[in-house]
Design a protein around this motif. Structure first.
Motif, mmCIF file in Angstrom:
data_model
loop_
_atom_site.group_PDB
_atom_site.id
_atom_site.type_symbol
_atom_site.label_atom_id
_atom_site.label_comp_id
_atom_site.label_asym_id
_atom_site.label_seq_id
_atom_site.Cartn_x
_atom_site.Cartn_y
_atom_site.Cartn_z
ATOM 1 N N GLY A 19 0.798 -1.221 0.000
ATOM 2 C CA GLY A 19 0.000 0.000 0.000
ATOM 3 C C GLY A 19 0.820 1.254 0.000
ATOM 4 O O GLY A 19 0.303 2.343 -0.265
ATOM 5 N N SER A 20 2.132 1.135 0.258
ATOM 6 C CA SER A 20 2.995 2.310 0.304
ATOM 7 C C SER A 20 3.824 2.474 -0.966
ATOM 8 O O SER A 20 3.752 3.500 -1.632
ATOM 9 C CB SER A 20 3.918 2.233 1.520
ATOM 10 O OG SER A 20 4.738 3.372 1.618
ATOM 11 N N CYS A 21 4.600 1.446 -1.330
ATOM 12 C CA CYS A 21 5.522 1.591 -2.465
ATOM 13 C C CYS A 21 5.027 0.930 -3.747
ATOM 14 O O CYS A 21 5.584 1.161 -4.822
ATOM 15 C CB CYS A 21 6.893 1.035 -2.093
ATOM 16 S SG CYS A 21 6.934 -0.767 -1.894
ATOM 17 N N GLY A 22 4.020 0.073 -3.650
ATOM 18 C CA GLY A 22 3.476 -0.570 -4.843
ATOM 19 C C GLY A 22 4.153 -1.868 -5.233
ATOM 20 O O GLY A 22 3.773 -2.489 -6.231
ATOM 21 N N GLU A 23 5.141 -2.325 -4.459
ATOM 22 C CA GLU A 23 5.796 -3.601 -4.761
ATOM 23 C C GLU A 23 4.864 -4.767 -4.410
ATOM 24 O O GLU A 23 4.021 -4.663 -3.524
ATOM 25 C CB GLU A 23 7.092 -3.719 -3.963
ATOM 26 C CG GLU A 23 8.181 -2.755 -4.390
ATOM 27 C CD GLU A 23 8.690 -3.036 -5.796
ATOM 28 O OE1 GLU A 23 8.819 -4.227 -6.142
ATOM 29 O OE2 GLU A 23 8.923 -2.070 -6.547
ATOM 30 N N ALA A 24 5.036 -5.877 -5.100
ATOM 31 C CA ALA A 24 4.203 -7.061 -4.842
ATOM 32 C C ALA A 24 4.454 -7.599 -3.437
ATOM 33 O O ALA A 24 5.588 -7.589 -2.940
ATOM 34 C CB ALA A 24 4.498 -8.135 -5.876
ATOM 35 N N VAL A 25 3.378 -8.047 -2.783
ATOM 36 C CA VAL A 25 3.477 -8.623 -1.444
ATOM 37 C C VAL A 25 2.718 -9.941 -1.420
ATOM 38 O O VAL A 25 1.918 -10.232 -2.315
ATOM 39 C CB VAL A 25 2.914 -7.678 -0.356
ATOM 40 C CG1 VAL A 25 3.731 -6.405 -0.261
ATOM 41 C CG2 VAL A 25 1.442 -7.350 -0.620
ATOM 42 N N GLN A 26 2.942 -10.727 -0.389
ATOM 43 C CA GLN A 26 2.267 -12.000 -0.238
ATOM 44 C C GLN A 26 0.927 -11.822 0.467
ATOM 45 O O GLN A 26 0.846 -11.165 1.508
ATOM 46 C CB GLN A 26 3.137 -12.956 0.586
ATOM 47 C CG GLN A 26 4.428 -13.371 -0.107
ATOM 48 C CD GLN A 26 4.174 -14.233 -1.329
ATOM 49 O OE1 GLN A 26 3.268 -15.054 -1.344
ATOM 50 N NE2 GLN A 26 4.974 -14.028 -2.369
ATOM 51 N N GLY A 27 -0.123 -12.390 -0.090
ATOM 52 C CA GLY A 27 -1.433 -12.414 0.561
ATOM 53 C C GLY A 27 -1.938 -11.034 0.939
ATOM 54 O O GLY A 27 -1.870 -10.095 0.156
ATOM 55 N N ASN A 28 -2.451 -10.926 2.183
ATOM 56 C CA ASN A 28 -3.041 -9.680 2.661
ATOM 57 C C ASN A 28 -2.127 -8.938 3.634
ATOM 58 O O ASN A 28 -2.575 -8.313 4.586
ATOM 59 C CB ASN A 28 -4.383 -9.973 3.347
ATOM 60 C CG ASN A 28 -5.437 -10.440 2.369
ATOM 61 O OD1 ASN A 28 -5.514 -9.941 1.251
ATOM 62 N ND2 ASN A 28 -6.233 -11.415 2.777
ATOM 63 N N GLN A 29 -0.831 -9.022 3.397
ATOM 64 C CA GLN A 29 0.109 -8.360 4.287
ATOM 65 C C GLN A 29 -0.055 -6.846 4.276
ATOM 66 O O GLN A 29 0.234 -6.178 5.260
ATOM 67 C CB GLN A 29 1.541 -8.733 3.910
ATOM 68 C CG GLN A 29 1.883 -10.190 4.189
ATOM 69 C CD GLN A 29 3.285 -10.537 3.738
ATOM 70 O OE1 GLN A 29 3.831 -9.881 2.864
ATOM 71 N NE2 GLN A 29 3.852 -11.569 4.331
ATOM 72 N N GLY A 30 -0.474 -6.282 3.156
ATOM 73 C CA GLY A 30 -0.728 -4.843 3.072
ATOM 74 C C GLY A 30 0.485 -4.026 2.726
ATOM 75 O O GLY A 30 0.423 -3.160 1.858
ATOM 76 N N VAL A 31 1.620 -4.264 3.405
ATOM 77 C CA VAL A 31 2.849 -3.525 3.118
ATOM 78 C C VAL A 31 4.015 -4.504 3.032
ATOM 79 O O VAL A 31 4.001 -5.572 3.653
ATOM 80 C CB VAL A 31 3.146 -2.460 4.202
ATOM 81 C CG1 VAL A 31 2.084 -1.373 4.193
ATOM 82 C CG2 VAL A 31 3.234 -3.082 5.582
#
Length: 242
Positions: A19-31
């Protein structure tokens, strides 16, 4: 099983991003891990009323200078994050750029920040938007958070208990005193929902605490309508310098 397959397919086609930098994350980690490390989470010791953090504990019932000089209509408020350069873009994106997928992780953070409040809460009430602003934005971010938290803790959710009668200008454009004047008389209790409010313990939900003016105005309306207590929980709060 079908729901799991569907969610996996959605994540494959539209991978969740930070939600901050736009990089891909796993699942619903958010950041992502890097942005997580830059966030400032708030907790004790803090002002007993507004939750402003103290570096050293001055005592259990200590109040900050602002709450001593301007007593608040709510009993207490707690915040999950500091509203700063690292959280600002993420929260603005949540409010104005349809990043509603962050609701789950934000509610998780807020749940922890309000852990001392849950045992005495009857109903969650979001700070409302004026109908014109709601039409333009299409969703009320405070209502999304309140609904998620109510479901998580098995509490009642009353999205229309408060009404915003005045289409006030954005608080972000105003000075501290201007914010208090701007929201004076802006809210009202919904006549159709006031029955049963008497003696209820209310938890107000909002996204950002700056001066406390909005929460104070809402709390005055709820107390006048018969609420037994009014507490507040926000995603982030502005921290003053000095």
């Amino acid at each position: 099983m079908l729901a799991g397959i569907w969610h996996n397919l959605v994540d494959y086609l539209l991978p969740p991003v930070c939600g901050s930098c736009g990089e891909a994350v796993q699942g619903n980690q958010g950041v992502c891990a890097d942005c997580w490390g830059q966030l400032t989470f708030l907790g004790d010791p803090c002002c007993q009323c507004c939750g402003y953090p103290f570096e050293l504990s001055p005592g259990k019932d200590a109040l900050c200078g602002d709450c001593q000089g301007r007593p608040k209509a709510f009993d207490c408020c707690r915040a999950a994050l500091s509203y700063d350069a690292y959280s600002k873009d993420m929260i603005i994106g949540y409010k104005h750029a349809d990043r509603t997928h962050l609701t789950a992780v934000f509610a998780q953070w807020m749940s922890g920040a309000g852990r001392e409040l849950w045992s005495s809460v009857d109903v969650l009430v979001p700070v409302p938007l004026h109908p014109r602003r709601l039409l333009a934005r299409r969703y009320n971010q405070s209502a999304l958070l309140a609904k998620a938290l109510a479901r998580q803790h098995g509490k009642a959710f009353a999205p229309d208990l408060l009404l915003r009668r005045k289409n006030t200008v954005s608080q972000g454009q105003l000075s501290s005193n201007g914010r208090w004047r701007n929201v004076a008389g802006a809210f009202d209790a919904n006549p159709a929902r006031k029955v049963g409010l008497e003696g209820q313990n209310i938890l107000l939900i909002d996204d950002v605490y700056t001066t406390g003016a909005t929460l104070d105005a809402c709390s005055k309306v709820l107390r006048k309508a018969g609420a037994g207590s009014v507490r507040a929980l926000v995603l982030a709060r502005v921290l003053r310098e000095g």
